[in-house]
Design a protein around this motif. Structure first.
Motif, PDB file in Angstrom:
ATOM      1  N   ALA A  44       1.004  -1.173   0.000  1.00 38.21           N
ATOM      2  CA  ALA A  44       0.179   0.077  -0.079  1.00 38.21           C
ATOM      3  C   ALA A  44       0.887   1.187  -0.114  1.00 38.21           C
ATOM      4  CB  ALA A  44      -0.895  -0.130   1.285  1.00 38.21           C
ATOM      5  N   TRP A  45       1.989   1.199   0.797  1.00 42.04           N
ATOM      6  CA  TRP A  45       2.726   2.374   0.777  1.00 42.04           C
ATOM      7  C   TRP A  45       3.519   2.697  -0.395  1.00 42.04           C
ATOM      8  CZ3 TRP A  45       8.342   2.284   0.678  1.00 42.04           C
ATOM      9  CH2 TRP A  45       8.945   3.472   0.947  1.00 42.04           C
ATOM     10  N   TRP A  46       4.090   1.486  -1.245  1.00 48.95           N
ATOM     11  CA  TRP A  46       4.742   1.822  -2.193  1.00 48.95           C
ATOM     12  C   TRP A  46       4.145   1.904  -3.538  1.00 48.95           C
ATOM     13  CZ3 TRP A  46       9.447   2.857  -3.921  1.00 48.95           C
ATOM     14  CH2 TRP A  46       9.937   2.428  -5.171  1.00 48.95           C
ATOM     15  N   GLN A  47       2.902   1.389  -3.681  1.00 46.43           N
ATOM     16  CA  GLN A  47       2.048   1.560  -4.801  1.00 46.43           C
ATOM     17  C   GLN A  47       1.116   2.571  -4.846  1.00 46.43           C
ATOM     18  OE1 GLN A  47      -0.004  -2.143  -5.419  1.00 46.43           O
ATOM     19  NE2 GLN A  47       2.051  -3.409  -5.745  1.00 46.43           N
ATOM     20  N   ILE A  48       0.733   3.222  -3.670  1.00 43.10           N
ATOM     21  CA  ILE A  48      -0.192   4.203  -3.557  1.00 43.10           C
ATOM     22  C   ILE A  48       0.191   5.603  -2.981  1.00 43.10           C
ATOM     23  CG2 ILE A  48      -2.309   4.796  -2.506  1.00 43.10           C
ATOM     24  CD1 ILE A  48      -3.505   2.013  -2.555  1.00 43.10           C
ATOM     25  N   THR A 371       2.575   1.375 -13.780  1.00 44.01           N
ATOM     26  CA  THR A 371       1.389   2.127 -14.481  1.00 44.01           C
ATOM     27  C   THR A 371       0.800   2.932 -13.443  1.00 44.01           C
ATOM     28  OG1 THR A 371       1.407   0.362 -15.792  1.00 44.01           O
ATOM     29  CG2 THR A 371      -0.431   2.022 -16.164  1.00 44.01           C
ATOM     30  N   LEU A 372       0.411   2.114 -12.268  1.00 37.66           N
ATOM     31  CA  LEU A 372      -0.102   2.889 -11.129  1.00 37.66           C
ATOM     32  C   LEU A 372       0.687   4.084 -10.617  1.00 37.66           C
ATOM     33  CD1 LEU A 372      -1.151   0.234  -8.646  1.00 37.66           C
ATOM     34  CD2 LEU A 372      -2.763   1.694  -9.591  1.00 37.66           C
ATOM     35  N   TRP A 373       1.856   4.200 -10.946  1.00 34.88           N
ATOM     36  CA  TRP A 373       2.893   5.422 -10.271  1.00 34.88           C
ATOM     37  C   TRP A 373       2.314   6.491 -11.201  1.00 34.88           C
ATOM     38  CZ3 TRP A 373       7.652   6.472  -7.836  1.00 34.88           C
ATOM     39  CH2 TRP A 373       7.854   6.006  -6.561  1.00 34.88           C
ATOM     40  N   VAL A 374       2.425   6.191 -12.609  1.00 32.03           N
ATOM     41  CA  VAL A 374       2.041   7.196 -13.577  1.00 32.03           C
ATOM     42  C   VAL A 374       0.718   7.743 -13.330  1.00 32.03           C
ATOM     43  CG1 VAL A 374       1.927   7.670 -16.141  1.00 32.03           C
ATOM     44  CG2 VAL A 374       3.870   6.066 -15.432  1.00 32.03           C
ATOM     45  N   TYR A 375      -0.167   6.893 -13.168  1.00 31.21           N
ATOM     46  CA  TYR A 375      -1.596   7.323 -12.864  1.00 31.21           C
ATOM     47  C   TYR A 375      -1.695   8.247 -11.596  1.00 31.21           C
ATOM     48  CZ  TYR A 375      -6.624   6.532 -12.042  1.00 31.21           C
ATOM     49  OH  TYR A 375      -8.030   6.979 -11.714  1.00 31.21           O
ATOM     50  N   TYR A 376      -1.202   7.789 -10.663  1.00 29.55           N
ATOM     51  CA  TYR A 376      -1.399   8.396  -9.599  1.00 29.55           C
ATOM     52  C   TYR A 376      -0.591   9.751  -9.288  1.00 29.55           C
ATOM     53  CZ  TYR A 376      -3.409   4.584  -6.984  1.00 29.55           C
ATOM     54  OH  TYR A 376      -4.567   3.464  -6.750  1.00 29.55           O
ATOM     55  N   ILE A 377       0.468   9.757  -9.957  1.00 33.39           N
ATOM     56  CA  ILE A 377       1.304  11.041  -9.980  1.00 33.39           C
ATOM     57  C   ILE A 377       0.619  12.005 -10.806  1.00 33.39           C
ATOM     58  CG2 ILE A 377       3.430  12.100 -10.707  1.00 33.39           C
ATOM     59  CD1 ILE A 377       5.152   9.778  -9.632  1.00 33.39           C
ATOM     60  N   SER A 378       0.046  11.578 -12.177  1.00 33.38           N
ATOM     61  CA  SER A 378      -0.480  12.598 -13.056  1.00 33.38           C
ATOM     62  C   SER A 378      -1.663  13.080 -12.296  1.00 33.38           C
ATOM     63  CB  SER A 378      -0.785  11.810 -14.456  1.00 33.38           C
ATOM     64  OG  SER A 378      -1.625  10.718 -14.116  1.00 33.38           O
ATOM     65  N   PHE A 379      -2.786  12.153 -11.645  1.00 38.15           N
ATOM     66  CA  PHE A 379      -3.924  12.320 -11.217  1.00 38.15           C
ATOM     67  C   PHE A 379      -3.635  13.584 -10.068  1.00 38.15           C
ATOM     68  CE2 PHE A 379      -7.610  11.939  -8.552  1.00 38.15           C
ATOM     69  CZ  PHE A 379      -8.728  11.769  -9.210  1.00 38.15           C
ATOM     70  N   GLY A 380      -2.609  13.395  -9.103  1.00 37.18           N
ATOM     71  CA  GLY A 380      -2.131  14.133  -7.925  1.00 37.18           C
ATOM     72  C   GLY A 380      -1.595  15.281  -8.525  1.00 37.18           C
ATOM     73  N   LEU A 381      -1.028  15.641  -9.500  1.00 36.74           N
ATOM     74  CA  LEU A 381      -0.373  16.696 -10.033  1.00 36.74           C
ATOM     75  C   LEU A 381      -1.497  17.606 -10.560  1.00 36.74           C
ATOM     76  CD1 LEU A 381       2.820  16.026 -11.877  1.00 36.74           C
ATOM     77  CD2 LEU A 381       2.549  17.203  -9.715  1.00 36.74           C
ATOM     78  N   TRP A 382      -2.684  16.843 -11.293  1.00 39.44           N
ATOM     79  CA  TRP A 382      -4.005  17.552 -11.723  1.00 39.44           C
ATOM     80  C   TRP A 382      -4.678  18.155 -10.732  1.00 39.44           C
ATOM     81  CZ3 TRP A 382      -6.146  19.648 -15.685  1.00 39.44           C
ATOM     82  CH2 TRP A 382      -7.355  19.767 -15.727  1.00 39.44           C
TER      83      TRP A 382
END
Length: 405
Positions: A44-48, A371-382
């Motif tokens: 949970a820590w590493w992926q989210i 892919t989760l990293w890209v998804y979460y980082i882009s979503f977070g920056l948005w």
């Protein structure tokens, strides 16, 4: 000479010691279950958590190092002081706290307190209403991943943020008689020019190169994230051990009066017990309950507002280098939980017809961690840019109101 401990602190230390001894013994007796729980927390820590929080940690450290905090301190004073009784420099903490989630705002509050930007009273007010659940967690993990209803996400977020902002307005009266940090008393038309002058003065002073600032920002961010990861893993093991001890039912009995107060079904008690310890596990259990959607929403909102003892421990760790007290934060979290659990029902009623129209098949986020990293980082920056835009839009509206007066 060391001061003698009070009887209450001695009792607390004794209880803590006994719990740690029991936990250690349980881990020795149940190594497989402890390993699986620790692995779940690590994943949970590493992926989210890392991809969701790392960009905000690095960006906030860069903004502090580049002197943006002084610019915001002057620019946002006309908003922060009347609304929340905190200095304008705290506006950065508010924006980051609402865009990224806990415990980043606690870390930034501690830094500003150590730099002398905040008084103790202002710091305690600030952490009481800026430690939110991450918008990524509410809109993505809870609404999409757990409830399978992405259209519910905005309702959960609106209740969560609305309750916390209301607490910010209430806590402006907390320790109101204490001396405030320095205030700007310029006419409104001079605020922007004054903020620009302060920013230029800070830029003219000798500061480290950008490469050095970036390296320090990344180093500090990963140190904070490692601490957060340790708390998540430890509490994941702790919850698993409690389940093995069979304490869940006993703790559920303690929560019965609270359930009656909130008009919740007694079946939510196990999820509420887990959520009082760790937010992610509690919300997942609440989403799987065989109960009406409104009951699950109220339970999830309560857990998100309380945040869990894991987040409480993380905030305590972040502010340990200051003289900020933790009990106002814990009190605010309880009121936040109660208020959010009722607000989500208030918002869901009028929105229910719209939600039914919006219900449609959807594709959940990708499961592989790169892919989760890209998804979460882009979503977070948005989310960061959206919240920043809304903050400055509010500033413009406020300026129009002031000018018309």
């Amino acid at each position: 000479m060391a001061l003698a401990k009070t009887p209450s602190s001695l009792i607390l230390n004794l209880v803590t010691t006994v719990l740690i001894v029991i936990l250690t013994g349980s881990v020795i007796l149940h190594p497989r279950q402890a390993f699986e729980a620790a692995l779940t927390g690590l994943q949970a820590w590493w992926q989210i958590v890392v991809p969701a929080l790392l960009p905000f940690f690095v960006l906030s450290q860069l903004l502090l190092g580049l002197g943006i905090i002084h610019f915001l301190g002057v620019l946002l004073e006309p908003i922060m002081r009347p609304l929340f009784n905190i200095p304008g420099a705290a506006g950065l903490v508010v924006i980051m706290g609402y865009a990224s989630g806990a415990p980043l705002s606690a870390s930034l509050t501690a830094q500003l307190k150590n730099q002398g930007v905040l008084t103790a009273a202002e710091g305690e007010r600030l952490i009481c209403f800026t430690n939110n659940a991450s918008p990524l967690f509410m809109l993505g993990a809870v609404a999409v991943g757990m409830l399978q209803k992405p259209e519910i996400g905005p309702i959960i977020a609106a209740a969560h943020y609305g309750a916390n902002l209301f607490l910010g307005l209430i806590f402006r009266f907390y320790r109101r008689s204490d001396a405030a940090s320095s205030k700007e008393t310029l006419a409104w038309r001079f605020w922007l020019r004054r903020a620009w002058e302060v920013f230029l003065r800070g830029q003219q002073q000798k500061s480290p190169p950008l490469g050095h600032l970036l390296g320090e920002a990344i180093r500090h961010s990963f140190q904070a994230l490692l601490t957060i990861g340790g708390f998540i893993i430890v509490f994941s093991v702790f919850i698993r051990m409690i389940q093995l001890w069979g304490w869940t039912n006993n703790l559920s009995l303690i929560l019965k009066p609270l359930l009656r107060l909130l008009n919740l079904d007694p079946q939510v008690a196990p999820a509420l017990v887990a959520g009082c310890l760790e937010m992610t596990i509690g919300t997942k259990l609440a989403s799987e309950l065989p109960l009406p959607l409104t009951t699950r929403l109220a339970t999830i909102s309560f857990i998100l507002g309380w945040a869990g003892l894991s987040i409480h421990a993380q905030v305590a760790s972040m502010i340990s280098s200051t003289n900020l007290r933790l009990w106002p934060f814990i009190l605010a979290r309880f009121f936040h939980a109660v208020l959010a659990s009722q607000l989500v029902l208030f918002f869901y009623g009028p929105a229910e017809p719209v939600i039914k129209l919006l219900e449609r098949p959807f594709s959940p986020p990708p499961s592989s961690w790169p892919t989760l990293w890209v998804y979460y980082i882009s979503f977070g920056l948005w989310n960061f840019f959206i919240f920043t835009f809304l903050a400055f839009l509010s500033l413009g509206v406020w300026s129009l109101i002031i000018r018309r007066r």
